[in-house]
Design a protein around this motif. Structure first.
Motif, PDB file in Angstrom:
ATOM      1  N   ALA A 168       0.821  -1.222   0.000  1.00 57.11           N
ATOM      2  CA  ALA A 168       0.000   0.000   0.000  1.00 57.11           C
ATOM      3  C   ALA A 168       0.848   1.262   0.000  1.00 57.11           C
ATOM      4  CB  ALA A 168      -0.926  -0.001   1.224  1.00 57.11           C
ATOM      5  N   LYS A 173      -2.864   2.106  -3.484  1.00 58.81           N
ATOM      6  CA  LYS A 173      -3.751   1.042  -2.960  1.00 58.81           C
ATOM      7  C   LYS A 173      -3.743   1.110  -1.445  1.00 58.81           C
ATOM      8  CE  LYS A 173      -2.512  -2.423  -6.323  1.00 58.81           C
ATOM      9  NZ  LYS A 173      -1.544  -3.493  -6.463  1.00 58.81           N
ATOM     10  N   THR A 174      -4.838   1.589  -0.874  1.00 58.86           N
ATOM     11  CA  THR A 174      -4.901   1.657   0.595  1.00 58.86           C
ATOM     12  C   THR A 174      -5.510   0.371   1.117  1.00 58.86           C
ATOM     13  OG1 THR A 174      -5.574   3.909   0.171  1.00 58.86           O
ATOM     14  CG2 THR A 174      -5.613   3.198   2.450  1.00 58.86           C
ATOM     15  N   SER A 209      -0.619   4.982   1.460  1.00 57.77           N
ATOM     16  CA  SER A 209      -1.521   5.713   0.571  1.00 57.77           C
ATOM     17  C   SER A 209      -2.690   6.366   1.311  1.00 57.77           C
ATOM     18  CB  SER A 209      -2.023   4.808  -0.560  1.00 57.77           C
ATOM     19  OG  SER A 209      -0.932   4.395  -1.368  1.00 57.77           O
TER      20      SER A 209
END
Ligand code: PEP
Length: 247
Positions: A168, A173-174, A209
């Motif tokens: 992440a 992309k969390t 993120s």
């Protein structure tokens, strides 16, 4: 237990004097409840301390595992204290992966940071392959326990832990709030097996993120006590919006 949220900005090898100045100006207006820490590269620490409001913490991104001596290019924790730091990021996944830092070396750095009176921000996190193999809990709890075993659980009364899934970081992309909360709860439980009171008081940050538009949901999770912010800490507006999401 109520834990004061903490939001730390990790500039990595970015920024310069103009970002120090704009961040200091913007943070002078900050009035939120979260503790805020700014972590610029080494050369900007002293001038950041001069310019940032006193209530804003200063952190370094790395430190030597030695106290002093013939270690060309290294920076000792005592020097960071003299430069006005209160915090030091330890074991960031970029340092583990790109500079082959081991758990043992990270534990030594953790001890050096505390010996200088500073607060370590210990980063742990799994790679995508480790997550897909079902090893997330084993990896992150193993990284945490390696330091607990080396320095003793009592040291975590003066520390912060950041869960940063490697997949992440800087990818956009969390982890979902539920994914992040599950790992945070597991980390806190793992520390509670060593000492329940210290586990309850430990601030556990999420990093990977985090942006102004996803921070509030992440920070609303019961075991997420703020964030370690990379890319979004490089502009004052987005960083402050994230700090305000930790109310
Ligand atoms: C980090 O490097 O600590 C980090 C969380 O980066 P980003 O927010 O850019 O994913």
């Amino acid at each position: 237990m109520k834990r004061t949220p903490l939001v730390a900005g990790n500039w990595k090898m970015n920024g310069g004097q103009s970002l120090v100045a704009s961040m200091a100006t913007a943070l002078a207006e900050y009035q939120g409840v979260a503790d805020v820490v700014v972590c610029p590269p080494f050369p900007y620490l002293a001038s950041a301390r001069e310019q940032l409001p006193a209530a804003i913490g200063l952190g370094a991104q790395n430190v030597s595992d030695q106290a002093e001596g013939a270690f060309t290019g290294e920076v000792a924790a005592s020097m960071l204290a003299e430069a006005g730091c209160g915090y030091v990021i330890i074991g960031h996944s970029e340092r583990r992966a790109l500079y082959a830092e081991s758990d043992a070396q990270i534990a030594d750095k953790f001890a050096q940071v505390q010996a200088a009176g500073l607060i370590p921000v210990l980063c742990v996190g799994e790679t995508l392959a480790e997550r897909e193999a079902g090893n997330t809990d084993a990896v992150v709890c193993g990284q945490l326990q390696a330091v607990v075993d080396a320095v003793g659980v009592a040291a975590f009364a003066r520390a912060v832990v950041a869960y940063e899934p490697v997949w992440a970081i800087g990818t956009g992309k969390t982890a979902s709030p539920e994914q992040a909360q599950a790992v945070h709860a597991r980390l806190r439980q793992s520390l509670a097996e060593n000492d329940p009171d210290i586990a309850q008081s430990l601030r556990l940050l999420y990093g990977g993120s985090v942006k102004a538009d996803n921070a509030a949901l992440l920070f609303a999770q019961s075991d997420i006590d703020g964030g370690l912010i990379g890319g979004a800490s490089l502009t004052a507006d987005s960083f402050i919006a994230i700090c305000q999401a930790a109310e």
